[in-house]
Scaffold this motif. Structure first.
Motif, PDB file in Angstrom:
ATOM      1  N   LEU A 299       0.653  -0.894   0.474  1.00 35.03           N
ATOM      2  CA  LEU A 299      -0.310  -0.050  -0.212  1.00 35.03           C
ATOM      3  C   LEU A 299       1.173   1.597  -0.596  1.00 35.03           C
ATOM      4  O   LEU A 299       1.723   1.382   0.768  1.00 35.03           O
ATOM      5  N   PRO A 300       0.928   2.334  -0.990  1.00 35.98           N
ATOM      6  CA  PRO A 300       1.286   3.274  -1.415  1.00 35.98           C
ATOM      7  C   PRO A 300       1.925   4.218   0.866  1.00 35.98           C
ATOM      8  O   PRO A 300       0.388   4.298   0.733  1.00 35.98           O
ATOM      9  N   GLY A 301       3.195   4.570   0.571  1.00 35.58           N
ATOM     10  CA  GLY A 301       3.132   5.052   2.251  1.00 35.58           C
ATOM     11  C   GLY A 301       1.985   6.576   2.487  1.00 35.58           C
ATOM     12  O   GLY A 301       1.265   6.077   3.758  1.00 35.58           O
ATOM     13  N   ASN A 302       1.415   7.381   1.330  1.00 36.15           N
ATOM     14  CA  ASN A 302       0.574   8.194   2.238  1.00 36.15           C
ATOM     15  C   ASN A 302      -0.850   7.592   2.869  1.00 36.15           C
ATOM     16  O   ASN A 302      -1.308   6.871   2.345  1.00 36.15           O
ATOM     17  N   PRO A 303      -0.318   8.105   4.176  1.00 36.65           N
ATOM     18  CA  PRO A 303      -1.852   7.581   4.852  1.00 36.65           C
ATOM     19  C   PRO A 303      -3.190   7.627   4.233  1.00 36.65           C
ATOM     20  O   PRO A 303      -3.809   6.933   4.157  1.00 36.65           O
ATOM     21  N   LEU A 304      -3.337   8.947   3.354  1.00 37.38           N
ATOM     22  CA  LEU A 304      -4.599   8.312   2.880  1.00 37.38           C
ATOM     23  C   LEU A 304      -4.685   7.734   1.480  1.00 37.38           C
ATOM     24  O   LEU A 304      -5.873   6.577   1.156  1.00 37.38           O
ATOM     25  N   SER A 305      -3.260   7.432   1.089  1.00 44.79           N
ATOM     26  CA  SER A 305      -3.817   6.500  -0.364  1.00 44.79           C
ATOM     27  C   SER A 305      -3.725   4.727   0.722  1.00 44.79           C
ATOM     28  O   SER A 305      -4.206   4.133  -0.398  1.00 44.79           O
ATOM     29  N   THR A 306      -2.987   4.506   1.481  1.00 47.11           N
ATOM     30  CA  THR A 306      -3.759   3.715   1.940  1.00 47.11           C
ATOM     31  C   THR A 306      -4.671   2.732   2.731  1.00 47.11           C
ATOM     32  O   THR A 306      -5.094   2.156   2.360  1.00 47.11           O
ATOM     33  N   PHE A 307      -4.899   4.428   2.934  1.00 48.81           N
ATOM     34  CA  PHE A 307      -6.271   4.468   3.450  1.00 48.81           C
ATOM     35  C   PHE A 307      -7.178   3.532   2.364  1.00 48.81           C
ATOM     36  O   PHE A 307      -8.349   2.770   2.769  1.00 48.81           O
ATOM     37  N   VAL A 308      -7.102   4.733   1.682  1.00 48.57           N
ATOM     38  CA  VAL A 308      -8.724   4.369   0.008  1.00 48.57           C
ATOM     39  C   VAL A 308      -7.704   3.205  -0.454  1.00 48.57           C
ATOM     40  O   VAL A 308      -9.041   2.164  -0.319  1.00 48.57           O
ATOM     41  N   ALA A 309      -7.226   2.201   0.107  1.00 50.30           N
ATOM     42  CA  ALA A 309      -6.436   0.994  -1.146  1.00 50.30           C
ATOM     43  C   ALA A 309      -6.829   0.139  -0.565  1.00 50.30           C
ATOM     44  O   ALA A 309      -7.570  -0.890  -0.841  1.00 50.30           O
ATOM     45  N   PHE A 310      -6.928   0.501   0.715  1.00 48.98           N
ATOM     46  CA  PHE A 310      -7.422  -0.847   2.096  1.00 48.98           C
ATOM     47  C   PHE A 310      -8.811  -0.795   1.491  1.00 48.98           C
ATOM     48  O   PHE A 310      -9.231  -2.276   1.184  1.00 48.98           O
ATOM     49  N   GLU A 311      -9.794   0.154   1.724  1.00 53.00           N
ATOM     50  CA  GLU A 311     -10.954   0.346   1.670  1.00 53.00           C
ATOM     51  C   GLU A 311     -11.785  -0.439   0.578  1.00 53.00           C
ATOM     52  O   GLU A 311     -12.186  -1.382  -0.282  1.00 53.00           O
ATOM     53  N   LEU A 312     -10.938  -0.965  -0.815  1.00 50.30           N
ATOM     54  CA  LEU A 312     -11.293  -0.617  -2.240  1.00 50.30           C
ATOM     55  C   LEU A 312     -10.533  -2.454  -1.818  1.00 50.30           C
ATOM     56  O   LEU A 312     -10.965  -3.255  -3.461  1.00 50.30           O
ATOM     57  N   PHE A 313      -9.707  -2.173  -2.415  1.00 51.90           N
ATOM     58  CA  PHE A 313      -8.858  -3.631  -2.029  1.00 51.90           C
ATOM     59  C   PHE A 313      -8.840  -5.035  -1.743  1.00 51.90           C
ATOM     60  O   PHE A 313      -8.386  -6.005  -1.430  1.00 51.90           O
ATOM     61  N   VAL A 314      -8.811  -4.812   0.214  1.00 49.42           N
ATOM     62  CA  VAL A 314      -7.750  -5.265   0.808  1.00 49.42           C
ATOM     63  C   VAL A 314      -9.311  -5.688   1.754  1.00 49.42           C
ATOM     64  O   VAL A 314      -9.570  -7.254   1.860  1.00 49.42           O
ATOM     65  N   ARG A 315     -10.193  -5.117   1.756  1.00 46.48           N
ATOM     66  CA  ARG A 315     -11.692  -5.270   2.624  1.00 46.48           C
ATOM     67  C   ARG A 315     -12.479  -5.702   1.803  1.00 46.48           C
ATOM     68  O   ARG A 315     -13.310  -7.345   2.554  1.00 46.48           O
TER      69      ARG A 315
END
Ligand code: AMP
Ligand code: MG
Length: 415
Positions: A299-315
């Protein structure tokens, strides 16, 4: 694997395809009913007896025969009393009534209950003030569900009313899907612990904490690993450690910098990269990979990048690993409250507040300075979705927003 960006949809499709492999292969465990909350049911639940198990009075009042009270007010002979938890042997005859409590079995011979408010009791006489319909205030035996009927199916998340159903069905222990263990690995030479005061060039590690929370509320068991520096030794050791978990989330180190070494280490360890870039903002350098039956995300390091990537792909993966439909996304439509300009050419997910307006939801972008800005984003409760081809969205347009998991508890939004 080239470096060309995938659309968000194709990236999600790729992940969902991998999720298919888990179907029918998920590990289950038995847990006590009180431990089962927010877990996902792995067995069908059926009843071991009729519900209700006897004709049940739904009121405090008097059991009677309706033909006796057609011309109410009329006086009946009160022949006794039946309390919840008792069973009366007495059968009611013509002209008789029996005092009955809520939850008590209706005596033989009675076909209705008049509520106590519509009666006047004088020792063994009871004056019934109004006529009653046959069946009134009685829940017949088996009228809710029959013995043997399925009342909950596998794949159902156990929440409040499920708990009541499970208890009613006598399930002191329930079979649920195992919670996936999710290792969280923050990387970066600049990262210091929360307790530390950052020196020049340093920042506090926040991603481990937001990811921890996201994993928890997706039903996973989060496991924070020691932060890895931007060097091969640290990364090798910590990524290997992370591969012991069902899912490994690496944050940072996946962009184009000279010290972004996560992908080279993936390659070295035989971690198969399926994509390494998604056409989205924030979150472009997101990496999806697998190793044996393990799931790996960069996940890209920027906090919001990590957050959004989690919601779309990890969840979706964490959902699939628990027997839930992976593809579901909590997307709502509402009226945009401000003009939005988006020139990235990528799908954008912009922090926004979703609130209930007049007969519709209202979606207002918050003042947000970009992918590093958690302080602006913390004012949001969802993400405004700007499609890749859109460059301008106009106030008053109907738009979509992805809601955050906790939204149901935000009292300003009633869905
Ligand atoms: P990277 O993806 O490693 O190039 O990091 C991109 C940006 O995110 C950099 O400014 C990092 O300092 C920041 N960053 C990386 N990891 C974290 C973290 N765990 N917490 C907060 N910020 C981070
Ligand atoms: Mg970095």
């Amino acid at each position: 694997m080239g470096s060309a960006s995938l659309t968000v949809q194709s990236a999600r499709d790729m992940i969902l395809q991998h999720c298919q492999r888990t179907i029918g292969k998920l590990a289950v465990e038995s847990v006590a009913l009180l431990e089962s909350f927010q877990r996902v049911l792995a067995e069908p639940i059926s009843l071991d007896y009729d519900q209700p198990p006897f004709a049940r009075s739904m009121r405090d009042g008097f059991a009677l025969r309706t033909e006796d009270v057609q011309s109410a007010p009329v006086a009946l002979h009160c022949v006794g009393e039946v309390r919840a938890g008792e069973m009366t042997e007495t059968a009611l005859r013509s002209g008789e009534a029996m005092h009955i409590m809520t939850g008590a079995p209706v005596p033989e011979g009675a076909n209705a209950v008049v509520m106590v408010e519509n009666t006047d009791r004088r020792s063994d006489r009871v004056q019934v003030l109004k006529p009653v319909r046959a069946g009134e205030n009685i829940a017949p035996k088996g009228s809710e569900r029959r013995a043997g009927e399925t009342v909950l199916r596998p794949g159902r998340r156990i929440s409040t009313l499920e708990a009541a159903v499970l208890a009613s069905a006598g399930k002191a222990a329930v079979l649920v899907y195992r919670r996936p263990v999710v290792a969280i690995l923050a990387t970066g030479d600049e990262l210091v612990a929360v307790e530390a005061v950052p020196r020049a060039g340093q920042i506090r590690n926040s991603n481990s904490f937001s990811l921890y929370r996201q994993v928890l509320n997706s039903g996973g068991i989060p496991l924070i690993l020691d932060t890895a520096g931007d060097n091969l030794t640290d990364l090798r050791r910590q990524i290997q450690r992370g591969l012991e978990s069902d899912v490994l989330l690496v944050s940072g180190g996946v962009s184009m910098g000279k010290y972004d070494l996560v992908e080279p280490v993936f390659e070295e360890l035989g971690v198969r990269v399926h994509f390494e870039s998604v056409s989205m903002r924030p979150g472009k350098p997101t990496v999806f990979a697998t190793w044996k039956d393990r799931w790996v995300f960069g996940l890209p390091g920027n906090p919001l990048s990590t957050f959004v990537a989690f919601e779309l792909f990890v969840r979706p993966v964490l959902r699939a690993l628990q027997g839930l439909p992976a593809a579901d996304l909590p997307v709502v439509r509402g009226l945009l409250q401000a003009d939005v300009v988006e020139r990235s050419g990528r799908s954008a997910f912009l922090p926004a507040r979703v609130s209930s307006g007049a007969g519709t939801l209202e979606i207002s972008p918050v003042n947000w300075k970009g992918s590093a800005d958690v302080f602006g984003a913390v004012e949001s409760n969802g993400l405004l979705i700007v499609p890749a081809q859109a460059t301008h969205l106009t106030r008053g347009e109907t738009v979509e927003a992805l809601l955050f998991e906790d939204l149901a508890y935000a009292n300003e939004v009633r869905l």
